[in-house]
Design a protein around this motif. Sequence first.
Motif, PDB file in Angstrom:
ATOM      1  N   TYR A  26      54.662  71.903  51.043  1.00 55.81           N
ATOM      2  CA  TYR A  26      53.369  71.499  50.488  1.00 55.81           C
ATOM      3  C   TYR A  26      53.178  72.032  49.067  1.00 55.81           C
ATOM      4  N   THR A  27      53.584  73.282  48.855  1.00 55.71           N
ATOM      5  CA  THR A  27      53.508  73.899  47.525  1.00 55.71           C
ATOM      6  C   THR A  27      54.789  74.681  47.309  1.00 55.71           C
ATOM      7  N   ALA A  28      55.780  74.052  46.727  1.00 53.63           N
ATOM      8  CA  ALA A  28      57.102  74.661  46.555  1.00 53.63           C
ATOM      9  C   ALA A  28      57.013  75.891  45.653  1.00 53.63           C
ATOM     10  N   SER A  29      57.740  76.920  46.018  1.00 54.27           N
ATOM     11  CA  SER A  29      57.719  78.161  45.239  1.00 54.27           C
ATOM     12  C   SER A  29      58.661  78.117  44.042  1.00 54.27           C
ATOM     13  N   SER A  30      59.547  77.136  44.006  1.00 59.44           N
ATOM     14  CA  SER A  30      60.452  76.987  42.865  1.00 59.44           C
ATOM     15  C   SER A  30      60.883  75.528  42.761  1.00 59.44           C
ATOM     16  N   GLU A  37      58.449  66.674  50.046  1.00 56.82           N
ATOM     17  CA  GLU A  37      58.117  65.845  51.205  1.00 56.82           C
ATOM     18  C   GLU A  37      59.100  66.038  52.350  1.00 56.82           C
ATOM     19  N   ASP A  38      60.366  66.316  52.028  1.00 61.32           N
ATOM     20  CA  ASP A  38      61.364  66.500  53.079  1.00 61.32           C
ATOM     21  C   ASP A  38      61.031  67.697  53.961  1.00 61.32           C
ATOM     22  N   LEU A  39      60.563  68.777  53.358  1.00 58.31           N
ATOM     23  CA  LEU A  39      60.201  69.956  54.165  1.00 58.31           C
ATOM     24  C   LEU A  39      58.935  69.708  54.965  1.00 58.31           C
ATOM     25  N   CYS A  40      57.968  69.035  54.380  1.00 64.96           N
ATOM     26  CA  CYS A  40      56.747  68.703  55.124  1.00 64.96           C
ATOM     27  C   CYS A  40      57.080  67.835  56.341  1.00 64.96           C
ATOM     28  N   ALA A  41      57.916  66.828  56.133  1.00 68.21           N
ATOM     29  CA  ALA A  41      58.298  65.935  57.229  1.00 68.21           C
ATOM     30  C   ALA A  41      59.065  66.680  58.312  1.00 68.21           C
ATOM     31  N   GLU A  42      59.924  67.602  57.911  1.00 71.37           N
ATOM     32  CA  GLU A  42      60.690  68.370  58.898  1.00 71.37           C
ATOM     33  C   GLU A  42      59.766  69.282  59.711  1.00 71.37           C
ATOM     34  N   ALA A  43      58.800  69.893  59.072  1.00 74.56           N
ATOM     35  CA  ALA A  43      57.853  70.745  59.800  1.00 74.56           C
ATOM     36  C   ALA A  43      57.047  69.921  60.807  1.00 74.56           C
ATOM     37  N   ILE A  44      56.638  68.730  60.411  1.00 75.99           N
ATOM     38  CA  ILE A  44      55.896  67.857  61.320  1.00 75.99           C
ATOM     39  C   ILE A  44      56.795  67.410  62.474  1.00 75.99           C
ATOM     40  N   ARG A  45      58.032  67.098  62.170  1.00 74.30           N
ATOM     41  CA  ARG A  45      58.973  66.709  63.234  1.00 74.30           C
ATOM     42  C   ARG A  45      59.144  67.842  64.238  1.00 74.30           C
ATOM     43  N   LEU A  46      59.325  69.048  63.739  1.00 74.44           N
ATOM     44  CA  LEU A  46      59.483  70.202  64.625  1.00 74.44           C
ATOM     45  C   LEU A  46      58.204  70.465  65.410  1.00 74.44           C
ATOM     46  N   GLY A  47      57.066  70.309  64.775  1.00 72.85           N
ATOM     47  CA  GLY A  47      55.795  70.479  65.483  1.00 72.85           C
ATOM     48  C   GLY A  47      55.630  69.473  66.609  1.00 72.85           C
TER      49      GLY A  47
END
Length: 68
Positions: A26-30, A37-47
Amino acid sequence: MPTEADLPDRLRAVLAVVYLIFNEGYTASSGDRLTREDLCAEAIRLGRLLAGLMPDEGEVAGLLASCC
């Protein structure tokens, strides 16, 4: 995959990791993009996967709702 009996003991740590994955997406540190979006989608998939495994866990539902 842990056994069904082991899931409750591991839930807190797993939820924390899924939350961190979503936050980094959502708010990349670097990097040159603010949102990944790929990390957001993966977190939702895991959820969603967790919600399927533990449908009566309110914390799982709450985390998934926050991500969505």
